[in-house]
Design an enzyme around this catalytic site. Sequence first.
Site, short mmCIF file in Angstrom:
data_model
loop_
_atom_site.label_atom_id
_atom_site.label_comp_id
_atom_site.label_asym_id
_atom_site.label_seq_id
_atom_site.Cartn_x
_atom_site.Cartn_y
_atom_site.Cartn_z
N ASP A 108 0.88 -1.17 0.00
CA ASP A 108 0.00 0.00 0.00
C ASP A 108 0.92 1.23 0.00
O ASP A 108 1.43 1.60 -1.05
CB ASP A 108 -0.93 -0.09 1.22
N VAL A 114 -9.75 -3.57 0.47
CA VAL A 114 -10.12 -4.94 0.12
C VAL A 114 -9.92 -5.89 1.30
O VAL A 114 -9.07 -5.65 2.16
CB VAL A 114 -9.31 -5.44 -1.10
N ASP A 173 -7.54 -8.40 6.11
CA ASP A 173 -8.56 -8.19 7.13
C ASP A 173 -9.09 -6.77 7.18
O ASP A 173 -8.46 -5.83 6.71
CB ASP A 173 -7.98 -8.51 8.51
P1 IMP Z 1 1.72 -0.29 3.93
O1 IMP Z 1 2.77 -0.25 5.01
O2 IMP Z 1 0.99 1.01 3.80
O3 IMP Z 1 2.21 -0.79 2.61
O4 IMP Z 1 0.57 -1.21 4.47
C1 IMP Z 1 0.60 -2.53 4.41
C2 IMP Z 1 -0.39 -3.10 5.40
O5 IMP Z 1 -1.58 -2.30 5.51
C3 IMP Z 1 -0.82 -4.43 4.85
O6 IMP Z 1 0.05 -5.46 5.24
C4 IMP Z 1 -2.22 -4.55 5.40
O7 IMP Z 1 -2.18 -5.11 6.70
C5 IMP Z 1 -2.73 -3.13 5.50
N1 IMP Z 1 -3.58 -2.77 4.33
C6 IMP Z 1 -3.35 -1.81 3.41
N2 IMP Z 1 -4.35 -1.73 2.51
C7 IMP Z 1 -5.24 -2.68 2.86
C8 IMP Z 1 -6.49 -3.13 2.32
O8 IMP Z 1 -7.02 -2.63 1.29
N3 IMP Z 1 -7.11 -4.13 2.98
C9 IMP Z 1 -6.60 -4.72 4.09
N4 IMP Z 1 -5.43 -4.37 4.64
C10 IMP Z 1 -4.75 -3.34 4.02
MG MG Z 2 -3.69 -5.84 8.28
#
Ligand code: IMP
Ligand code: MG
Length: 185
Positions: free
Chosen positions: A97, A147, A153
């Site tokens: 993300d 999602v 989750d």
């Molecule tokens: P990042 O550090 O922003 O890349 O976030 C990663 C973490 O955010 C993932 O491992 C998920 O736990 C959570 N996450 C981000 N987007 C979503 C989504 O659309 N659905 C569920 N979990 C998400």
């Molecule tokens: Mg999560």
Amino acid sequence: MRVLHTEEQLRQGVERMASEIAHAYGDRPLTIVSVLTGSVVLLADLIRMLEMPLRVGVIEASSYGGARTTRGELTVNAELLLDIRDRDVLLVDDIFDTGHTLVKVVEKVQELGAASVRTAVLLRKHGRQEVSAQPDFVGFEIPDEFVVGYGLDYDDHYRNLPYLGVLEQADLDRHHELFAASEKQ
Ligand code: IMP
Ligand code: MG
């Protein structure tokens, strides 16, 4: 809940990713490290599609904050991780993300002495990245929507859905109605 990818589409995407991974590593022994908890479903499917010798470990990334995504302080816990010194490590996560989680986990794995580190994610959310690093293997590009399912989750629920669904306002309302009682306790 609106279905973004069916069970069959997910299987095809993971198979595609597995063959890219097999091609990249050949017969080199691999240590696959699953980032808990969102990647456990992908892990289970992916490792059964790979034929090279491999070991499996887990690492935990967690953040204190909202129920949805990464907010606040991000911590990486490697206490459950097997020895990865001088190993070729493939990190597996559910979604890229903002990218901060994976960057932090990669740093940890490098600190622990891995010979090489690459990353595989089921999903990359379009237009959300805040880091320059990119995952090496990606199952699906998805639009900027929240999602759930196939490991992902909301509020620790819905990981068991075999498809990938978009959580819309009506689903959120129903979720909070269902769990309002237990949240108050
Ligand atoms: P990042 O550090 O922003 O890349 O976030 C990663 C973490 O955010 C993932 O491992 C998920 O736990 C959570 N996450 C981000 N987007 C979503 C989504 O659309 N659905 C569920 N979990 C998400
Ligand atoms: Mg999560």
